[in-house]
Scaffold this motif. Structure first.
Motif, mmCIF file in Angstrom:
data_model
loop_
_atom_site.group_PDB
_atom_site.id
_atom_site.type_symbol
_atom_site.label_atom_id
_atom_site.label_comp_id
_atom_site.label_asym_id
_atom_site.label_seq_id
_atom_site.Cartn_x
_atom_site.Cartn_y
_atom_site.Cartn_z
ATOM 1 N N ILE A 157 0.870 -1.173 0.000
ATOM 2 C CA ILE A 157 0.000 0.000 0.000
ATOM 3 C C ILE A 157 0.906 1.223 0.000
ATOM 4 N N THR A 158 0.691 2.101 -0.985
ATOM 5 C CA THR A 158 1.547 3.267 -1.158
ATOM 6 C C THR A 158 0.705 4.532 -1.244
ATOM 7 N N TRP A 159 1.113 5.552 -0.515
ATOM 8 C CA TRP A 159 0.534 6.887 -0.649
ATOM 9 C C TRP A 159 1.622 7.797 -1.185
ATOM 10 N N THR A 160 1.303 8.620 -2.175
ATOM 11 C CA THR A 160 2.240 9.621 -2.676
ATOM 12 C C THR A 160 1.536 10.956 -2.739
ATOM 13 N N GLY A 161 2.298 12.003 -2.536
ATOM 14 C CA GLY A 161 1.771 13.360 -2.592
ATOM 15 C C GLY A 161 2.801 14.307 -2.012
ATOM 16 N N TYR A 162 2.299 15.446 -1.555
ATOM 17 C CA TYR A 162 3.178 16.469 -0.994
ATOM 18 C C TYR A 162 2.811 16.722 0.454
ATOM 19 N N MET A 163 3.848 16.986 1.257
ATOM 20 C CA MET A 163 3.644 17.247 2.675
ATOM 21 C C MET A 163 4.566 18.384 3.116
ATOM 22 N N HIS A 164 4.110 19.098 4.134
ATOM 23 C CA HIS A 164 4.954 20.092 4.794
ATOM 24 C C HIS A 164 5.573 19.451 6.027
ATOM 25 N N VAL A 165 6.862 19.696 6.240
ATOM 26 C CA VAL A 165 7.471 19.320 7.504
ATOM 27 C C VAL A 165 7.006 20.385 8.498
ATOM 28 N N GLU A 166 6.080 19.974 9.344
ATOM 29 C CA GLU A 166 5.467 20.884 10.309
ATOM 30 C C GLU A 166 6.429 21.200 11.455
ATOM 31 N N SER A 167 7.156 20.193 11.890
ATOM 32 C CA SER A 167 8.121 20.416 12.963
ATOM 33 C C SER A 167 9.257 19.408 12.856
ATOM 34 N N MET A 168 10.414 19.845 13.318
ATOM 35 C CA MET A 168 11.591 18.986 13.414
ATOM 36 C C MET A 168 12.270 19.345 14.723
ATOM 37 N N GLU A 169 12.342 18.368 15.599
ATOM 38 C CA GLU A 169 12.929 18.606 16.919
ATOM 39 C C GLU A 169 14.138 17.703 17.104
ATOM 40 N N MET A 170 15.295 18.339 17.319
ATOM 41 C CA MET A 170 16.524 17.599 17.576
ATOM 42 C C MET A 170 16.864 17.760 19.048
ATOM 43 N N GLY A 171 17.366 16.705 19.643
ATOM 44 C CA GLY A 171 17.701 16.785 21.061
ATOM 45 C C GLY A 171 18.766 15.777 21.430
ATOM 46 N N ALA A 172 19.268 15.925 22.650
ATOM 47 C CA ALA A 172 20.264 14.990 23.165
ATOM 48 C C ALA A 172 20.314 15.110 24.682
ATOM 49 N N ALA A 173 20.342 13.967 25.341
ATOM 50 C CA ALA A 173 20.544 13.933 26.785
ATOM 51 C C ALA A 173 22.020 13.679 27.054
ATOM 52 N N ASN A 174 22.507 14.168 28.174
ATOM 53 C CA ASN A 174 23.916 13.940 28.521
ATOM 54 C C ASN A 174 24.242 12.460 28.434
#
Length: 145
Positions: A107-124
């Motif tokens: 099953i495949t969906w194709t189309g266009y999307m907006h990257v609404e959010s991108m969260e990068m993080g790191a714990a010690n």
């Protein structure tokens, strides 16, 4: 009772497309979890009983729009960080393909999307992580092969 046919996470792919024609798709490295949410917005209307106007109305619902959200999380991989940053910083939606590959069908969906959010993080002492949320921009076309 028949046993359900299931798939492993590697058969659930979220792929970003190249911006040039013909579009080629590749799954950016790093996701360890991914999810797909289909949403149908509804409009409500009270439907009266014509024979008994004092009877409490039932609610009727009509679909007004469809939407798709894809989210993923995992490690921040050097191999894909620039792809994600380019998509997140773009003012335009980006080509996306989502695949669910089962043993007897895909099953495949194709189309266009907006990257609404991108969260990068790191714990010690831990690995850097990347969490991404995308929202559909228009129709996501579904094909079953």
């Amino acid at each position: 009772m028949a046993r359900a046919t299931t798939i492993k996470s590697g058969m659930f792919r979220v792929m970003l497309g190249s911006g040039s024609a013909p579009i080629t798709y590749a799954a950016p490295c790093g996701f360890t979890q991914r999810s797909l949410t289909l949403t149908k917005n509804l409009e409500e209307v009270n439907i009266p009983d014509c024979d008994d106007p004092d009877k409490v109305d039932w609610i009727g619902r009509d679909a007004t729009s469809l939407s798709m959200e894809v989210s993923g999380e995992g490690v921040l991989a050097e191999e894909s960080v620039e792809e994600w940053l380019d998509a997140a910083e773009s003012t335009d939606s980006v080509p996306v393909k989502i695949e669910l590959e089962f043993p007897t069908k895909t099953i495949t969906w194709t189309g266009y999307m907006h990257v609404e959010s991108m969260e990068m993080g790191a714990a010690n002492g831990g690995r850097a992580t990347n969490n991404v949320s995308m929202q559909s921009d228009g129709e996501m076309t579904r094909v079953v092969t």
